[in-house]
Design a protein around this motif. Structure first.
Motif, PDB file in Angstrom:
ATOM      1  N   ARG A   1      35.523 -18.294   2.564  1.00 35.29           N
ATOM      2  CA  ARG A   1      34.122 -17.861   2.708  1.00 35.29           C
ATOM      3  C   ARG A   1      33.811 -17.576   4.173  1.00 35.29           C
ATOM      4  NH1 ARG A   1      29.883 -20.575   4.383  1.00 35.29           N
ATOM      5  NH2 ARG A   1      30.748 -22.652   4.042  1.00 35.29           N
ATOM      6  N   LYS A   2      34.210 -18.493   5.041  1.00 34.25           N
ATOM      7  CA  LYS A   2      33.928 -18.321   6.466  1.00 34.25           C
ATOM      8  C   LYS A   2      34.714 -17.158   7.065  1.00 34.25           C
ATOM      9  CE  LYS A   2      32.291 -22.915   7.573  1.00 34.25           C
ATOM     10  NZ  LYS A   2      32.419 -24.068   8.475  1.00 34.25           N
ATOM     11  N   GLU A   3      35.948 -16.952   6.610  1.00 31.80           N
ATOM     12  CA  GLU A   3      36.743 -15.808   7.080  1.00 31.80           C
ATOM     13  C   GLU A   3      36.046 -14.494   6.780  1.00 31.80           C
ATOM     14  OE1 GLU A   3      40.597 -16.034   5.265  1.00 31.80           O
ATOM     15  OE2 GLU A   3      41.305 -17.587   6.635  1.00 31.80           O
ATOM     16  N   ARG A   4      35.266 -14.470   5.701  1.00 33.08           N
ATOM     17  CA  ARG A   4      34.561 -13.260   5.302  1.00 33.08           C
ATOM     18  C   ARG A   4      33.141 -13.201   5.865  1.00 33.08           C
ATOM     19  NH1 ARG A   4      38.649 -14.333   2.875  1.00 33.08           N
ATOM     20  NH2 ARG A   4      39.873 -12.921   1.609  1.00 33.08           N
ATOM     21  N   GLY A   5      32.775 -14.203   6.649  1.00 34.07           N
ATOM     22  CA  GLY A   5      31.458 -14.217   7.276  1.00 34.07           C
ATOM     23  C   GLY A   5      30.320 -14.437   6.299  1.00 34.07           C
ATOM     24  N   LEU A   6      30.599 -15.135   5.213  1.00 33.73           N
ATOM     25  CA  LEU A   6      29.583 -15.379   4.186  1.00 33.73           C
ATOM     26  C   LEU A   6      28.992 -16.772   4.329  1.00 33.73           C
ATOM     27  CD1 LEU A   6      31.460 -14.036   1.032  1.00 33.73           C
ATOM     28  CD2 LEU A   6      29.630 -12.885   2.294  1.00 33.73           C
ATOM     29  N   SER A   7      27.716 -16.882   4.083  1.00 37.18           N
ATOM     30  CA  SER A   7      27.078 -18.190   3.979  1.00 37.18           C
ATOM     31  C   SER A   7      27.295 -18.714   2.563  1.00 37.18           C
ATOM     32  CB  SER A   7      25.574 -18.062   4.255  1.00 37.18           C
ATOM     33  OG  SER A   7      24.963 -17.284   3.235  1.00 37.18           O
TER      34      SER A   7
ATOM     35  N   PHE B   1      53.721 -27.399   3.542  1.00 32.66           N
ATOM     36  CA  PHE B   1      53.611 -25.953   3.491  1.00 32.66           C
ATOM     37  C   PHE B   1      53.606 -25.389   4.902  1.00 32.66           C
ATOM     38  CE2 PHE B   1      51.198 -21.997   3.318  1.00 32.66           C
ATOM     39  CZ  PHE B   1      51.864 -21.335   2.312  1.00 32.66           C
ATOM     40  N   MET B   2      54.492 -24.442   5.158  1.00 31.27           N
ATOM     41  CA  MET B   2      54.535 -23.795   6.460  1.00 31.27           C
ATOM     42  C   MET B   2      54.282 -22.304   6.275  1.00 31.27           C
ATOM     43  SD  MET B   2      57.735 -25.566   8.442  1.00 31.27           S
ATOM     44  CE  MET B   2      58.045 -24.015   9.183  1.00 31.27           C
ATOM     45  N   VAL B   3      53.450 -21.749   7.130  1.00 30.70           N
ATOM     46  CA  VAL B   3      53.197 -20.327   7.107  1.00 30.70           C
ATOM     47  C   VAL B   3      54.243 -19.662   7.990  1.00 30.70           C
ATOM     48  CG1 VAL B   3      51.544 -18.514   7.691  1.00 30.70           C
ATOM     49  CG2 VAL B   3      50.726 -20.674   6.764  1.00 30.70           C
ATOM     50  N   THR B   4      55.003 -18.748   7.413  1.00 31.23           N
ATOM     51  CA  THR B   4      56.017 -18.051   8.196  1.00 31.23           C
ATOM     52  C   THR B   4      55.345 -17.028   9.101  1.00 31.23           C
ATOM     53  OG1 THR B   4      56.341 -16.285   6.584  1.00 31.23           O
ATOM     54  CG2 THR B   4      57.669 -18.290   6.298  1.00 31.23           C
ATOM     55  N   SER B   5      56.076 -16.563  10.089  1.00 29.39           N
ATOM     56  CA  SER B   5      55.510 -15.562  10.990  1.00 29.39           C
ATOM     57  C   SER B   5      55.201 -14.279  10.222  1.00 29.39           C
ATOM     58  CB  SER B   5      56.448 -15.292  12.158  1.00 29.39           C
ATOM     59  OG  SER B   5      57.674 -14.780  11.701  1.00 29.39           O
ATOM     60  N   SER B   6      56.020 -13.948   9.224  1.00 26.65           N
ATOM     61  CA  SER B   6      55.754 -12.754   8.416  1.00 26.65           C
ATOM     62  C   SER B   6      54.450 -12.896   7.645  1.00 26.65           C
ATOM     63  CB  SER B   6      56.897 -12.508   7.427  1.00 26.65           C
ATOM     64  OG  SER B   6      58.079 -12.174   8.105  1.00 26.65           O
ATOM     65  N   GLU B   7      54.224 -14.052   7.040  1.00 26.38           N
ATOM     66  CA  GLU B   7      52.979 -14.275   6.304  1.00 26.38           C
ATOM     67  C   GLU B   7      51.782 -14.205   7.243  1.00 26.38           C
ATOM     68  OE1 GLU B   7      54.108 -18.010   4.678  1.00 26.38           O
ATOM     69  OE2 GLU B   7      54.665 -17.151   2.757  1.00 26.38           O
ATOM     70  N   SER B   8      51.945 -14.745   8.431  1.00 22.03           N
ATOM     71  CA  SER B   8      50.876 -14.697   9.427  1.00 22.03           C
ATOM     72  C   SER B   8      50.595 -13.250   9.835  1.00 22.03           C
ATOM     73  CB  SER B   8      51.265 -15.530  10.640  1.00 22.03           C
ATOM     74  OG  SER B   8      50.249 -15.505  11.602  1.00 22.03           O
TER      75      SER B   8
ATOM     76  N   ILE C   1      51.162 -10.561   8.036  1.00 23.87           N
ATOM     77  CA  ILE C   1      50.525  -9.898   6.893  1.00 23.87           C
ATOM     78  C   ILE C   1      49.048 -10.244   6.840  1.00 23.87           C
ATOM     79  CG2 ILE C   1      50.425  -9.845   4.358  1.00 23.87           C
ATOM     80  CD1 ILE C   1      53.547 -10.132   4.446  1.00 23.87           C
ATOM     81  N   ARG C   2      48.728 -11.505   7.055  1.00 28.00           N
ATOM     82  CA  ARG C   2      47.325 -11.930   7.066  1.00 28.00           C
ATOM     83  C   ARG C   2      46.550 -11.197   8.161  1.00 28.00           C
ATOM     84  NH1 ARG C   2      46.485 -18.167   7.330  1.00 28.00           N
ATOM     85  NH2 ARG C   2      48.372 -17.880   6.148  1.00 28.00           N
ATOM     86  N   ASP C   3      47.159 -11.034   9.335  1.00 31.49           N
ATOM     87  CA  ASP C   3      46.515 -10.313  10.429  1.00 31.49           C
ATOM     88  C   ASP C   3      46.278  -8.852  10.059  1.00 31.49           C
ATOM     89  OD1 ASP C   3      46.552 -12.634  11.923  1.00 31.49           O
ATOM     90  OD2 ASP C   3      48.264 -12.022  13.166  1.00 31.49           O
ATOM     91  N   ILE C   4      47.287  -8.229   9.424  1.00 29.50           N
ATOM     92  CA  ILE C   4      47.152  -6.831   9.017  1.00 29.50           C
ATOM     93  C   ILE C   4      46.025  -6.672   7.995  1.00 29.50           C
ATOM     94  CG2 ILE C   4      48.299  -4.949   7.749  1.00 29.50           C
ATOM     95  CD1 ILE C   4      50.947  -5.977   9.100  1.00 29.50           C
ATOM     96  N   VAL C   5      45.982  -7.572   7.031  1.00 30.54           N
ATOM     97  CA  VAL C   5      44.916  -7.513   6.019  1.00 30.54           C
ATOM     98  C   VAL C   5      43.552  -7.680   6.690  1.00 30.54           C
ATOM     99  CG1 VAL C   5      43.919  -8.690   4.023  1.00 30.54           C
ATOM    100  CG2 VAL C   5      46.372  -8.234   4.107  1.00 30.54           C
ATOM    101  N   GLY C   6      43.465  -8.573   7.662  1.00 28.81           N
ATOM    102  CA  GLY C   6      42.214  -8.751   8.395  1.00 28.81           C
ATOM    103  C   GLY C   6      41.784  -7.478   9.103  1.00 28.81           C
ATOM    104  N   LEU C   7      42.733  -6.785   9.709  1.00 23.19           N
ATOM    105  CA  LEU C   7      42.425  -5.514  10.362  1.00 23.19           C
ATOM    106  C   LEU C   7      41.967  -4.468   9.353  1.00 23.19           C
ATOM    107  CD1 LEU C   7      45.428  -5.303  12.856  1.00 23.19           C
ATOM    108  CD2 LEU C   7      43.021  -5.630  13.453  1.00 23.19           C
ATOM    109  N   LEU C   8      42.645  -4.418   8.204  1.00 20.97           N
ATOM    110  CA  LEU C   8      42.282  -3.437   7.184  1.00 20.97           C
ATOM    111  C   LEU C   8      40.889  -3.690   6.604  1.00 20.97           C
ATOM    112  CD1 LEU C   8      45.692  -3.094   5.333  1.00 20.97           C
ATOM    113  CD2 LEU C   8      44.576  -1.363   6.758  1.00 20.97           C
TER     114      LEU C   8
END
Length: 110
Positions: A17-23, A75-82, A84-91
């Protein structure tokens, strides 16, 4: 220990929710819930139904399974997953034309 899953899912919903800027109120409006119900879910106080989790996922514009992708000690987030998350955030912040351009570039690269 039984309520630990409620807390983990609640934290995950709050994070998304916070990542999307929603209350809580905005998320509640999108999903058809009162904001206090969203707060109770996020604090792990409510044992939310699968149907309501589906509505929350739709309101957050994520797959249902993403509500269960919370982090714990194992659970570990791989650099690739990180990445991908950054790319999705940009998109998410790009306009339609830039999204189409990015899609075409990715198609050529892959």
């Amino acid at each position: 220990m039984d309520k630990e899953i409620l807390k983990l899912v609640g934290i995950r919903i709050r994070t998304l929710r916070k990542e999307r800027g929603l209350s809580q109120e905005a998320l509640g409006e999108r999903g058809g819930f009162h904001f206090s119900y969203i707060g109770q879910i996020e604090r792990g106080e409510k044992n939310v139904s699968l149907l309501n989790l589906h509505k929350i996922a739709e309101a957050l514009e994520v797959n249902l399974i993403q509500l269960f992708a919370y982090l714990d000690e194992d659970f570990m987030v791989t650099s690739s997953e990180s990445d991908i998350r950054d790319i999705v955030g940009l998109l998410r912040t790009a306009n339609d034309e830039k999204i189409r351009l990015a899609k075409n570039v990715l198609r050529e690269l892959l």
